[in-house]
Design a protein around this motif. Structure first.
Motif, mmCIF file in Angstrom:
data_model
loop_
_atom_site.group_PDB
_atom_site.id
_atom_site.type_symbol
_atom_site.label_atom_id
_atom_site.label_comp_id
_atom_site.label_asym_id
_atom_site.label_seq_id
_atom_site.Cartn_x
_atom_site.Cartn_y
_atom_site.Cartn_z
ATOM 1 N N HIS A 112 93.404 29.624 -18.630
ATOM 2 C CA HIS A 112 93.951 30.422 -19.722
ATOM 3 C C HIS A 112 95.380 30.006 -20.043
ATOM 4 O O HIS A 112 96.044 30.634 -20.856
ATOM 5 C CB HIS A 112 93.934 31.904 -19.375
ATOM 6 C CG HIS A 112 92.575 32.419 -19.029
ATOM 7 N ND1 HIS A 112 92.218 32.731 -17.746
ATOM 8 C CD2 HIS A 112 91.480 32.638 -19.787
ATOM 9 C CE1 HIS A 112 90.957 33.133 -17.733
ATOM 10 N NE2 HIS A 112 90.484 33.083 -18.950
ATOM 11 N N GLY A 113 95.855 28.975 -19.341
ATOM 12 C CA GLY A 113 97.203 28.498 -19.591
ATOM 13 C C GLY A 113 98.267 29.213 -18.787
ATOM 14 O O GLY A 113 99.459 28.961 -18.953
ATOM 15 N N HIS A 114 97.854 30.089 -17.884
ATOM 16 C CA HIS A 114 98.846 30.807 -17.076
ATOM 17 C C HIS A 114 99.285 29.954 -15.902
ATOM 18 O O HIS A 114 98.479 29.262 -15.296
ATOM 19 C CB HIS A 114 98.265 32.133 -16.574
ATOM 20 C CG HIS A 114 97.891 33.053 -17.691
ATOM 21 N ND1 HIS A 114 96.744 33.814 -17.677
ATOM 22 C CD2 HIS A 114 98.496 33.327 -18.867
ATOM 23 C CE1 HIS A 114 96.673 34.511 -18.790
ATOM 24 N NE2 HIS A 114 97.715 34.242 -19.538
ATOM 25 N N PRO A 115 100.587 30.005 -15.576
ATOM 26 C CA PRO A 115 101.088 29.141 -14.507
ATOM 27 C C PRO A 115 100.556 29.572 -13.136
ATOM 28 O O PRO A 115 100.370 30.759 -12.873
ATOM 29 C CB PRO A 115 102.602 29.341 -14.579
ATOM 30 C CG PRO A 115 102.788 30.667 -15.223
ATOM 31 C CD PRO A 115 101.642 30.839 -16.171
ATOM 32 N N ILE A 130 89.741 26.874 -30.989
ATOM 33 C CA ILE A 130 91.045 26.902 -30.308
ATOM 34 C C ILE A 130 90.844 26.900 -28.801
ATOM 35 O O ILE A 130 90.008 27.622 -28.271
ATOM 36 C CB ILE A 130 91.846 28.154 -30.720
ATOM 37 C CG1 ILE A 130 92.214 28.045 -32.210
ATOM 38 C CG2 ILE A 130 93.103 28.301 -29.866
ATOM 39 C CD1 ILE A 130 93.006 29.231 -32.708
ATOM 40 N N TYR A 131 91.616 26.062 -28.118
ATOM 41 C CA TYR A 131 91.555 25.953 -26.650
ATOM 42 C C TYR A 131 92.969 25.686 -26.147
ATOM 43 O O TYR A 131 93.876 25.389 -26.941
ATOM 44 C CB TYR A 131 90.617 24.800 -26.271
ATOM 45 C CG TYR A 131 91.016 23.492 -26.899
ATOM 46 C CD1 TYR A 131 91.813 22.580 -26.206
ATOM 47 C CD2 TYR A 131 90.651 23.185 -28.212
ATOM 48 C CE1 TYR A 131 92.218 21.391 -26.800
ATOM 49 C CE2 TYR A 131 91.052 22.003 -28.810
ATOM 50 C CZ TYR A 131 91.837 21.106 -28.088
ATOM 51 O OH TYR A 131 92.256 19.945 -28.680
ATOM 52 N N ILE A 132 93.148 25.810 -24.827
ATOM 53 C CA ILE A 132 94.472 25.524 -24.272
ATOM 54 C C ILE A 132 94.784 24.046 -24.497
ATOM 55 O O ILE A 132 93.989 23.184 -24.137
ATOM 56 C CB ILE A 132 94.513 25.821 -22.754
ATOM 57 C CG1 ILE A 132 94.170 27.279 -22.473
ATOM 58 C CG2 ILE A 132 95.873 25.458 -22.168
ATOM 59 C CD1 ILE A 132 95.133 28.270 -23.047
ATOM 60 N N GLY A 133 95.922 23.791 -25.107
ATOM 61 C CA GLY A 133 96.295 22.416 -25.391
ATOM 62 C C GLY A 133 96.097 22.026 -26.854
ATOM 63 O O GLY A 133 96.615 20.999 -27.295
#
Lengths: 218, 218
Positions: free
Chosen positions: B127-130, B176-179
């Motif tokens: 999900h793009g979370h660190p 839409i996707y992460i990146g």
DNA sequence: ATAAAAGTTTAGACCGGTCTAAAAAATATT
DNA sequence: AATATTTTTTAGACCGGTCTAAACTTTTAT
């Protein structure tokens, strides 16, 4: 949906009943679950209300078809996770049990099917124990203790009866692993120990206990 | 050793306190944990005895350094497992949350370090979370809602604020996707919706809500 | 400033799982 | 067959986590 604890009881009962073929006593369950007989009686009542086991006071417990299905699913999960830990994460075979005891309770059908696929649908785990398929079917292989094999016949190590870390570490140290080829060179009458040849290379003596805990096929 | 429940409370408190920077109210915790205020009060007392949080009656709760360390480890585990599920088992990003909620509580330092290695030490989840490192350090990247970006500047989708399955499925559907690279073509004054260009190819309109939930970097 | 409303805590209860101590049944001993 | 021993079950209690209902603070409204 079963609780963590219920699953563990079912697994224990399944094991003690030799896969559902005999009744199990309260004290036996208490023993291998490291709990008290009184606690077992309580839980056993709950499980029988849910039709997972049959329970007759003072006589013992028998596992039902339903209960067996549940137990087999837990075992399936346990063994798939052990396989994952060893094959993908490079755990050694004596490190995996405790972690798999936790992982086996994760509730997700999808997860376990995907894991199975990821591992290439293995049929046995790192200790050589068969992995039930999605329907609970176990692929049976007739195995016997190494101690009962005749002299000078090659056998293959398939599994271990006692999977305790210390035994597994001992096996690794002397060069025995699942799949190893073993020939009995000599049986010592005195103490039941045997001299074996591992993979045609290494000769070692192992105790009667060890030989009884190693299950082999022809 | 914390219980399953204690870990969940700490995670919730960490989140609500914006990473430890503000006090959290009983009712807020009850809300996101789907429990009652009375239960929260009880648990909060226990956690404060263990020095994982500071607690002042009628005022609220602050997370301590220790509590934060615990929370970060749970988050680390959650995000590593999510990464595993998506990258290795081919889960889609909207299917992973519930399973990861369970897996995050498995207790084994060795397991998580080996998993991290197996995944190639990722720094962010699907999900793009660190993903916090083994010391709890988070690699911060300054992200802003897409809704605040200017017109005609290319931005990259880094994470989503709201990770609900329906939102994630919607994003997948429109591409839409992460990146993903995104350019805002037009902002509609009337309702706050925006027209965007995805990866230089596809034009779509998304609502103000959606644009606020997409976090991007330059 | 006082009353009303909202938020929070306490008290007491329940559930799942466990335990100890005592009672009851089954088995072994004589 | 009567008694002693072992095994199993019951009764009652405790712990972690939850709840409802009632009491208490704090905040808001008038």
């Amino acid at each position: 949906m079963l609780t963590f604890t219920e699953e563990n009881y079912l697994k224990a009962i399944y094991r003690l009943s030799d896969g559902g073929s005999k009744a199990v006593l309260t004290n036996e369950i208490a023993e291998i679950m490291s709990t008290k007989a009184a606690s077992v009686t309580d839980m056993v009542k709950k499980l029988s209300v849910k039709n997972l086991i049959g329970y007759e006071k003072y006589y013992g417990v028998t596992i039902t078809r339903e209960g067996m299905a549940e137990a087999l699913m837990v075992i399936r999960k346990h063994r798939l996770w052990e396989t994952f830990l060893v094959e993908k994460l490079n755990f050694s075979w004596d490190e995996v049990h405790d972690v798999a005891e936790q992982l086996e309770h994760i509730q997700s059908g999808l997860l376990i099917e995907k894991l199975d696929e990821f591992l290439g649908f293995p049929t046995s785990d790192p200790h050589g124990h068969p992995i039930p398929d999605r329907n609970g079917k176990i692929q049976e292989v007739r195995q016997h203790p190494l101690s009962e094999s005749p002299l000078n016949k090659k056998r293959f190590v398939r599994s271990v009866t006692d999977g305790s870390p210390s035994f597994l570490q001992y096996l690794s140290k002397i060069g025995i692993y699942i799949g190893a080829g073993i020939v009995i060179l000599e049986k010592v009458e005195f103490d039941g120990s045997v001299e074996i040849l591992i993979d045609g290379k290494k000769k070692v003596f192992i105790s009667r206990d060890a030989a009884q805990n190693l299950l082999v096929t022809d």
